[in-house]
Design a protein around this motif. Sequence first.
Motif, PDB file in Angstrom:
ATOM      1  N   SER A 202       0.844  -1.193   0.000  1.00 25.42           N
ATOM      2  CA  SER A 202       0.000   0.000   0.000  1.00 25.42           C
ATOM      3  C   SER A 202       0.879   1.242   0.000  1.00 25.42           C
ATOM      4  CB  SER A 202      -0.919   0.003   1.231  1.00 25.42           C
ATOM      5  OG  SER A 202      -0.145   0.104   2.424  1.00 25.42           O
ATOM      6  N   ARG A 203       0.244   2.387  -0.245  1.00 25.91           N
ATOM      7  CA  ARG A 203       0.979   3.649  -0.292  1.00 25.91           C
ATOM      8  C   ARG A 203       0.415   4.643   0.716  1.00 25.91           C
ATOM      9  NH1 ARG A 203       0.542   5.095  -6.588  1.00 25.91           N
ATOM     10  NH2 ARG A 203      -1.598   4.589  -6.039  1.00 25.91           N
ATOM     11  N   ASP A 209       5.601   4.157  -0.783  1.00 26.43           N
ATOM     12  CA  ASP A 209       5.083   2.885  -0.282  1.00 26.43           C
ATOM     13  C   ASP A 209       5.072   2.844   1.238  1.00 26.43           C
ATOM     14  OD1 ASP A 209       7.985   2.798  -1.194  1.00 26.43           O
ATOM     15  OD2 ASP A 209       7.950   1.158   0.233  1.00 26.43           O
ATOM     16  N   ALA A 210       3.964   2.369   1.789  1.00 22.46           N
ATOM     17  CA  ALA A 210       3.804   2.269   3.240  1.00 22.46           C
ATOM     18  C   ALA A 210       4.220   0.897   3.751  1.00 22.46           C
ATOM     19  CB  ALA A 210       2.349   2.528   3.624  1.00 22.46           C
ATOM     20  N   GLU A 211       3.999  -0.121   2.920  1.00 22.44           N
ATOM     21  CA  GLU A 211       4.318  -1.502   3.290  1.00 22.44           C
ATOM     22  C   GLU A 211       4.414  -2.309   2.006  1.00 22.44           C
ATOM     23  OE1 GLU A 211       0.930  -2.836   5.574  1.00 22.44           O
ATOM     24  OE2 GLU A 211      -0.398  -1.848   4.148  1.00 22.44           O
ATOM     25  N   ALA A 212       5.174  -3.383   2.078  1.00 24.27           N
ATOM     26  CA  ALA A 212       5.310  -4.235   0.893  1.00 24.27           C
ATOM     27  C   ALA A 212       5.659  -5.650   1.306  1.00 24.27           C
ATOM     28  CB  ALA A 212       6.396  -3.686  -0.042  1.00 24.27           C
ATOM     29  N   GLN A 319       5.497  -1.972  -9.147  1.00 19.46           N
ATOM     30  CA  GLN A 319       4.260  -2.745  -9.006  1.00 19.46           C
ATOM     31  C   GLN A 319       3.305  -2.112  -7.997  1.00 19.46           C
ATOM     32  OE1 GLN A 319       5.010  -7.007  -8.488  1.00 19.46           O
ATOM     33  NE2 GLN A 319       6.767  -6.867  -9.872  1.00 19.46           N
ATOM     34  N   LEU A 320       3.856  -1.308  -7.092  1.00 12.08           N
ATOM     35  CA  LEU A 320       3.025  -0.600  -6.113  1.00 12.08           C
ATOM     36  C   LEU A 320       2.642   0.801  -6.600  1.00 12.08           C
ATOM     37  CD1 LEU A 320       4.853  -1.564  -2.796  1.00 12.08           C
ATOM     38  CD2 LEU A 320       2.895  -2.680  -3.863  1.00 12.08           C
ATOM     39  N   GLY A 321       3.082   1.147  -7.803  1.00 13.41           N
ATOM     40  CA  GLY A 321       2.759   2.460  -8.356  1.00 13.41           C
ATOM     41  C   GLY A 321       3.634   3.576  -7.840  1.00 13.41           C
TER      42      GLY A 321
END
Length: 331
Positions: A202-203, A209-212, A319-321
């Motif tokens: 998420s962002r 990015d906040a988490e991956a 991939q997370l934008g």
Amino acid sequence: MTEEIRWGVVGPGRIAEKVVEDFAVVDGARAVAVASRSLDRATDFAHRHGLERAHGSYAEILADAGVDVLYVATPHPQHHAVALGAIAAGKALLVEKAFTATLAGAREVVDAARAADVFVMEAMWTRFQPAVVRLRELIADGAIGEVRSVQTDLGVAREFDPADRLFARELGGGALLDLGVYVVSFAQHLLGAPDTVAATGSRFETGVDAEASLLLGYADGRSATLTTSLRNALPGQARVFGTAGWIDVLPRFHHPQTIVLHRTGAEPEEITRPQTGAGYSHELAEVTECVRAGRGESSVMPLADTLAVMDVLEQAAGQLGVAFAEDRAVL
């Protein structure tokens, strides 16, 4: 080259405050100068750490003839320009992780370093921790057979603050470049560059990015499952699974003191190897020795590994934008 390797610090921030203290336990190395875009900050840092010279711009320390190696600890997007300037000035480099903000920027720095035959290394201190050195030895000796998979996690709970570097896209914020680099580098160290990268996460509202969570896949079936976060705390542990057992790297895996060897059919074996100083001394010693010996890069943290890690981080971010850019105007 003088017998004593003279170091300069670029970017007197939180990490540099800790790293510079470890010069006290590194033979043949001494920190002599610091540069900040604020002369007041540089002067304060120099005064507190006993450095001889403070510079009010990065360009000034690049021109300082009394510095052999630069330790670069600015925000990620500034590494690229500072590194290129240092290489042009013939100064060796220890560049904080993540190495740059982009894979293209990293390639540019690596190409320049190799063309000029100037030593450059990413400051991945994990690889030089005594416990991780022992882990490497055990794996090489076949203690757990063939390594088939790696699991790692590293996360902290940080309250969202758009003014904080960690959440600013122009400063290379987000979980991946700050914390994810550790989990990716650990997996790449043991498994090599993956064939596939799949990321979910998420962002934050600032676009970083906040988490991956990452799944690295290899054509022969090996894998790595990696998690990083700025939203929530994670244990900071690692597990390395082989065909004849596994090794636990106790938290926090990126600067561990203890590993536990689980050989198939045997009792667990706990192995503790404390760091010298705060743990940064080991990478400082590696750079110092390599520079004195005239090497172009480290065999433990080679530039090819840095590029492989940057490739994974950039694929995951994409991939997370999330996309980052180098700051080319810092000098």
